[in-house]
Design a protein around this motif. Structure first.
Motif, mmCIF file in Angstrom:
data_model
loop_
_atom_site.group_PDB
_atom_site.id
_atom_site.type_symbol
_atom_site.label_atom_id
_atom_site.label_comp_id
_atom_site.label_asym_id
_atom_site.label_seq_id
_atom_site.Cartn_x
_atom_site.Cartn_y
_atom_site.Cartn_z
ATOM 1 N N GLN A 1 35.891 49.985 25.474
ATOM 2 C CA GLN A 1 35.025 50.699 24.215
ATOM 3 C C GLN A 1 34.594 52.106 24.580
ATOM 4 O OE1 GLN A 1 34.801 48.581 21.788
ATOM 5 N NE2 GLN A 1 36.090 47.130 22.709
ATOM 6 N N LEU B 1 33.730 55.759 24.568
ATOM 7 C CA LEU B 1 33.585 56.567 23.312
ATOM 8 C C LEU B 1 34.332 58.099 23.740
ATOM 9 C CD1 LEU B 1 29.921 56.175 22.443
ATOM 10 C CD2 LEU B 1 31.869 55.112 21.413
ATOM 11 N N LYS B 2 35.028 58.641 22.848
ATOM 12 C CA LYS B 2 35.568 59.900 23.024
ATOM 13 C C LYS B 2 34.533 60.791 22.610
ATOM 14 C CE LYS B 2 39.749 62.534 21.693
ATOM 15 N NZ LYS B 2 40.960 62.620 20.766
ATOM 16 N N THR B 3 34.024 61.822 23.568
ATOM 17 C CA THR B 3 33.102 62.482 23.470
ATOM 18 C C THR B 3 33.275 64.012 23.671
ATOM 19 O OG1 THR B 3 32.294 62.484 25.595
ATOM 20 C CG2 THR B 3 31.527 60.656 24.336
ATOM 21 N N TYR C 1 32.192 56.845 28.440
ATOM 22 C CA TYR C 1 32.562 58.244 27.659
ATOM 23 C C TYR C 1 33.819 58.758 28.241
ATOM 24 C CZ TYR C 1 27.552 57.600 26.715
ATOM 25 O OH TYR C 1 26.441 57.134 26.369
ATOM 26 N N LYS D 1 35.657 64.978 13.646
ATOM 27 C CA LYS D 1 36.032 63.634 13.142
ATOM 28 C C LYS D 1 37.312 63.208 13.177
ATOM 29 C CE LYS D 1 35.433 60.647 9.272
ATOM 30 N NZ LYS D 1 34.369 60.371 7.844
ATOM 31 N N ASP E 1 33.725 60.303 18.897
ATOM 32 C CA ASP E 1 33.138 59.209 18.601
ATOM 33 C C ASP E 1 31.789 59.927 18.486
ATOM 34 O OD1 ASP E 1 34.992 57.102 18.245
ATOM 35 O OD2 ASP E 1 35.408 57.218 20.201
ATOM 36 N N ILE F 1 29.203 60.792 13.242
ATOM 37 C CA ILE F 1 29.618 60.779 14.971
ATOM 38 C C ILE F 1 28.031 60.745 15.479
ATOM 39 C CG2 ILE F 1 30.058 62.681 16.506
ATOM 40 C CD1 ILE F 1 31.786 64.191 14.542
ATOM 41 N N LYS F 2 28.078 59.917 16.427
ATOM 42 C CA LYS F 2 27.052 59.520 17.129
ATOM 43 C C LYS F 2 26.382 60.750 17.986
ATOM 44 C CE LYS F 2 28.162 54.592 18.045
ATOM 45 N NZ LYS F 2 28.317 53.487 18.820
#
Length: 638
Positions: A153, A155-157, A181, A215, A220, A247-248
């Protein structure tokens, strides 16, 4: 079999020290064989195998000494860093030097035929081979560990920032286990290093299409370097685009300070709340001056269980007062304050007292018993609509209660009395704001009377004014959060209403700073930064929540509510102080005798509970009090 071995190693605490040492010794032995093979050729190597083995065993012992000197085997291989590789290079250098000295001794001093020590070229080859192999083993183990521990899970950051704060954040997220991440790239706020590589990933530039490009690249989340947080908050367009593209945004809380160099606490990085995105300037205070004022002193805080009062408790306790006298009439929140003191400040003597500041007899008993040297007065009813409906309570609690505490402070020799007021006291349009203005008048006139010798005492009275504080009980942001949880709509009183916001800890810092710089009689106002349009705040909170189909409903201004708040009235001047965020208001002053007479008449009138008569008297005392959206507007027409 290999998978089982990986599972055993990566789920155990670490390979034992002796295991790492044996692995390194095996690498040295292999490197020695390799060097001798190239030196002697295949036939020569086979003919001298045992002599070579004897010599390499001696070499390994010398390398063990070097490994011990530089502790190369004490680290955890899976967490190897550049420092570990430096230690390995130093150890193999020392081991090679010792081997060369031993070679000279064996070949030229002792002449031992059974031992065939390597030549200088062989030692150099052995050093190069062993160093590279040790590097490769550690890098390979670390890479396999990093690959294995990635959370599915994760996140790609991207990281916003490229300097030391961003680098520290990148190292932090790479060391997490499991990895939450996956770093894709950095974003350069000022355009530096765009197109270059940093820590193996590219550096992007900030541009209008960046959020949509992120995006499209499957990003993410964006992690904002604490060092660049203020720059990020100023870029409303970019923030809105990030939110619009789903995007977070991950940041550290406002209240947590970080120098960008020391280790970043992993649990402090969180998905933003609206408070994290509101622009603000960093508040600097004179810690030495505050410490000199409060350390070892007896300090009273009224309203100690409230939003401001409880933060004052925390900030004052840091300076190690000799005693804290904490007063509030809310029993359960005061119990929480008692537990807080026991848990965080057990060495400080504290009294948590459930009482109303209007209880003059009890308040005098408290002052007589503790004789506080400093009083921070935060107790007050603050909700505008409630006080519009209950003006008698505003008079009895806010005005009379303040007079009780102020008079007792003078009687029992309190050195300084700091009253926390509000921007609603400026050109008041409601009962609550007017009640606080009357409190200001009384404290300032009492200070003047002491200075002129009309009242015997030493107390210096200082007033501080500021606006809304983020997250305070009953404020708009907690209300919006609750309405979002309930499925909406968010209620906004007017499309054009704006407010100033400040963080509770920062407001309290400025209260302490104003308390130290005040000499008595001042009314200090705080620079609250940029005003925020409440409807824009509501829209951003809805977008951040990710909730769908939540609308905004305009309900109309409430009784006594302004479209915007002021910190100075038309008749007041803004006088700068030594602190850039604190100004002094030059206000109209009242004689103490007049202030006393007005307060007594108003208190007597409050016990009639006739709202119109009470408010009429308040308007007589504060002529600039003009009601808005209120039943009391009729009084302004007479």
């Amino acid at each position: 079999m290999i998978q089982k071995l990986f599972n055993w190693y990566f789920t155990s605490k670490a390979l034992p020290y002796w295991g790492v040492l044996c692995l390194d010794c095996a690498i040295v032995m292999f490197s020695g064989y390799l060097a001798e093979y190239f030196e002697l050729g295949g036939s020569g190597f086979a003919a001298s195998f045992w002599a070579i083995t004897h010599s390499l065993l001696l070499c390994v012992l010398l390398f063990v000494i070097a490994f011990r000197v530089f502790s190369t085997y004490s680290g955890v291989v899976r967490y190897s860093s550049f420092v570990d590789l430096q230690r390995i290079a130093a150890a193999t250098s020392l081991g090679s030097l010792l081997t060369y000295l031993m070679s000279l001794a064996v070949n030229h001093v002792w002449s031992i035929d059974e031992v065939l020590m390597p030549s200088l070229s062989g030692i150099i080859l052995m050093f190069t081979s062993s160093t590279c192999l040790m590097f490769m083993v550690r890098v390979a183990v670390k890479s396999m560990f990093d690959a294995r521990r990635k959370d599915e899970q994760a996140l790609k950051t991207v990281i916003y920032g490229i300097k030391h704060g961003a680098i520290g954040m990148a190292k932090m997220i790479k060391s997490q286990s499991p990895q939450r991440y996956v770093l894709d790239s950095f974003i350069s706020p000022d355009g530096q290093m765009v197109g270059h590589m940093l820590m193996g990933v590219k550096v992007r530039e900030v541009k209008d299409t960046l959020a949509s490009q992120l995006k499209a690249d499957g990003i993410d989340a964006i992690l904002v370097s604490p060092v660049q947080a203020d720059t990020f908050r100023e870029d409303d367009h970019f923030i809105n685009e990030l939110i619009a593209n789903g995007i977070k945004i991950m940041m550290m809380p406002h209240a947590l300070e970080w120098d960008g160099k020391s280790e970043l606490p992993q649990d402090q990085l969180h998905e933003v709340d609206i408070e994290d995105l509101l622009p603000r300037d960093k508040i600097e205070v004179d810690m030495n001056a505050i410490g000199a004022l409060l350390t070892g002193k007896r300090i009273m805080i009224t309203g100690a269980a409230g939003s401001i009062g409880s933060e004052m408790v925390r900030q004052v306790a840091v300076y190690h007062p000799s005693e804290l006298i904490l007063i509030d009439q809310a029993e359960t929140p005061m119990h929480d304050i008692r537990l807080l003191m026991q848990r965080q400040f057990p060495a400080i003597k504290s009294e948590t007292i459930v009482a109303s500041i209007c209880n003059a007899t009890f308040m005098e008993a408290i002052f007589a018993a503790h004789q506080p040297e400093y009083v921070f007065h935060a107790a007050a009813y603050k909700h505008v609509p409630m006080m519009e409906d209950n003006p008698a309570m505003a008079v009895q609690n806010n005005i009379y209660g303040t007079r009780v505490i102020a008079d007792l402070a003078v009687k029992y020799g309190t050195k300084k009395f700091v009253m926390i007021s509000t921007d609603k006291a400026v050109n008041p349009t409601n009962v609550m704001g007017c009640s606080k203005r009357i409190c200001e008048i009384y404290c300032q006139s009492l200070n003047k009377a002491i200075a002129e010798g009309k009242v015997k005492g030493i107390t210096q009275f200082v007033t501080t004014r500021f606006g809304n504080v983020l997250g305070s009980n009953g404020s708009v942001i907690p209300l919006f959060k609750q309405q979002i949880r309930n499925g909406g709509p968010l209620t906004v009183t007017h499309p054009d209403i704006i407010r100033f916001f400040m963080l509770i800890p920062e407001a309290c810092k400025l209260v302490l700073e104003a308390g130290t710089m005040g000499n008595g009689g001042e009314i200090f106002v705080f620079d609250m930064g940029k005003p925020v349009k409440i409807v824009d705040l509501a829209k951003r909170m809805i977008a951040l929540s990710g909730a769908k189909n939540i609308g905004i409903k305009f309900t109309g201004l409430r009784e006594g509510e302004k479209l915007y708040e002021e910190v100075l009235s038309d008749q007041e001047e803004n006088i700068p102080t030594k602190h850039p965020k604190i100004m002094r208001a030059k206000v109209r002053e009242y004689e103490y005798a007049t202030a006393c007479e007005n307060e007594k008449a108003l208190l007597d009138l409050s016990y009639t509970y006739n709202d119109m008569d009470i408010v009429k008297k308040m308007k007589d005392i504060v002529p600039e009090y003009k009601s808005q959206v209120s039943k009391y507007e009729i009084l302004d027409k007479k």
